[in-house]
Design an enzyme around this catalytic site. Sequence first.
Site, PDB file in Angstrom:
ATOM      1  N   ARG A  42      -0.209  -9.200  13.325  1.00  0.00           N
ATOM      2  CA  ARG A  42      -0.798  -8.148  12.481  1.00  0.00           C
ATOM      3  C   ARG A  42      -1.647  -8.760  11.371  1.00  0.00           C
ATOM      4  NH1 ARG A  42       4.308  -5.165  10.677  1.00  0.00           N
ATOM      5  NH2 ARG A  42       2.955  -3.700   9.596  1.00  0.00           N
ATOM      6  N   ARG A  46      11.500  -1.961  11.263  1.00  0.00           N
ATOM      7  CA  ARG A  46      10.475  -1.599  12.247  1.00  0.00           C
ATOM      8  C   ARG A  46      10.351  -2.706  13.281  1.00  0.00           C
ATOM      9  NH1 ARG A  46       5.355   0.297   8.686  1.00  0.00           N
ATOM     10  NH2 ARG A  46       4.364  -0.924  10.325  1.00  0.00           N
ATOM     11  N   LYS A  90       0.835  -1.212   0.000  1.00  0.00           N
ATOM     12  CA  LYS A  90       0.000   0.000   0.000  1.00  0.00           C
ATOM     13  C   LYS A  90       0.868   1.260   0.000  1.00  0.00           C
ATOM     14  CE  LYS A  90      -2.088  -0.674   3.956  1.00  0.00           C
ATOM     15  NZ  LYS A  90      -1.529  -1.911   4.478  1.00  0.00           N
ATOM     16  N   ARG A 135      -9.111   0.983   8.964  1.00  0.00           N
ATOM     17  CA  ARG A 135      -8.704  -0.394   9.214  1.00  0.00           C
ATOM     18  C   ARG A 135      -9.773  -1.180   9.956  1.00  0.00           C
ATOM     19  NH1 ARG A 135      -2.737   0.726   9.289  1.00  0.00           N
ATOM     20  NH2 ARG A 135      -1.619  -1.239   9.402  1.00  0.00           N
ATOM     21  N   ARG A 146      11.623  -6.146   5.112  1.00  0.00           N
ATOM     22  CA  ARG A 146      11.383  -4.713   4.883  1.00  0.00           C
ATOM     23  C   ARG A 146      12.308  -3.842   5.728  1.00  0.00           C
ATOM     24  NH1 ARG A 146       5.487  -2.007   5.241  1.00  0.00           N
ATOM     25  NH2 ARG A 146       5.541  -2.573   7.437  1.00  0.00           N
TER      26      ARG A 146
HETATM   27  P1  AMP Z   1       1.241   0.724   9.306  1.00  0.00           P
HETATM   28  O1  AMP Z   1       2.476   1.539   9.141  1.00  0.00           O
HETATM   29  O2  AMP Z   1       0.102   1.221   8.452  1.00  0.00           O
HETATM   30  O3  AMP Z   1       1.492  -0.756   9.123  1.00  0.00           O
HETATM   31  O4  AMP Z   1       0.768   0.916  10.832  1.00  0.00           O
HETATM   32  C1  AMP Z   1       1.582   0.530  11.894  1.00  0.00           C
HETATM   33  C2  AMP Z   1       0.794   0.426  13.159  1.00  0.00           C
HETATM   34  O5  AMP Z   1       0.197   1.691  13.472  1.00  0.00           O
HETATM   35  C3  AMP Z   1      -0.347  -0.562  13.156  1.00  0.00           C
HETATM   36  O6  AMP Z   1       0.077  -1.888  13.413  1.00  0.00           O
HETATM   37  C4  AMP Z   1      -1.213  -0.005  14.285  1.00  0.00           C
HETATM   38  O7  AMP Z   1      -0.658  -0.285  15.551  1.00  0.00           O
HETATM   39  C5  AMP Z   1      -1.079   1.506  14.046  1.00  0.00           C
HETATM   40  N1  AMP Z   1      -2.092   1.988  13.096  1.00  0.00           N
HETATM   41  C6  AMP Z   1      -1.870   2.602  11.890  1.00  0.00           C
HETATM   42  N2  AMP Z   1      -3.017   2.914  11.278  1.00  0.00           N
HETATM   43  C7  AMP Z   1      -4.004   2.487  12.092  1.00  0.00           C
HETATM   44  C8  AMP Z   1      -5.434   2.498  12.010  1.00  0.00           C
HETATM   45  N3  AMP Z   1      -6.077   3.006  10.940  1.00  0.00           N
HETATM   46  N4  AMP Z   1      -6.122   1.957  13.058  1.00  0.00           N
HETATM   47  C9  AMP Z   1      -5.512   1.458  14.137  1.00  0.00           C
HETATM   48  N5  AMP Z   1      -4.174   1.389  14.273  1.00  0.00           N
HETATM   49  C10 AMP Z   1      -3.417   1.911  13.253  1.00  0.00           C
END
Ligand code: AMP
Length: 210
Positions: free
Chosen positions: A167, A156, A13, A88, A123
């Site tokens: 996740r 990360r 994404k 999400r 990654r």
């Molecule tokens: P990402 O970088 O999009 O994979 O997000 C990393 C982490 O941020 C996720 O595993 C959640 O802990 C938090 N996070 C990001 N976006 C959301 C969302 N829309 N709802 C809830 N948690 C989020």
Amino acid sequence: MNIIMLGAPGAGKGTQAAVLCEHFNIPTISTGNIIREALRTGTEMGLKAKSFMDAGQLVPDEVVIGIVKDRLQEDDCKAGYILDGFPRTIPQAEALDKMGANIDYVIDIEVADDVIVNRLSGRRVCEKCGRPYHTESLKPKVEGVCDDCGGALVQRKDDQIDTIKNRLDIYHKETEPLVNYYKEQGKLVVIEGQDTVADTTEAVLKAIEG
Ligand code: AMP
């Protein structure tokens, strides 16, 4: 043009959002990047989100909904935006509808779980600008250094194997129902994630521009 990027963590994404951002000259709003930045600078929201994020769990809906609501009111979103990693959950999608966001396309990038595990464990991301790389398939020009901003590339915490599985479970349970939600709204575009970033990009652009 308002676009949502949907798909499992590691489906690509963020990478595709970066391409669309440049192509349409509209900002990408990545809730993950906003939360990581808050964590880095030690804001109250960052501190609240830390334990959820480190464990690969979702940050509570009201926190992320608040972030997106504020961000969408900024001037640079007037001409359009790309949402990466939001919504999400169904309550987040409903909140977005209530904000009056007129979403044109929901791009769902579908990638098998085993491919995701391989991608995420390899990654690396720039700690300064968030641009993603991969130890095998998307190397920077100079090892460990971001091509764009010269920042250091790091893994990360939530890209470690146990957290990745957690996740993915959460994705299937909480986020996948959004596929139907947007299908019913007639906005869903399903893209099969391809082997190369360029092939996936071609499919995404074709879906939007015909
Ligand atoms: P990402 O970088 O999009 O994979 O997000 C990393 C982490 O941020 C996720 O595993 C959640 O802990 C938090 N996070 C990001 N976006 C959301 C969302 N829309 N709802 C809830 N948690 C989020």
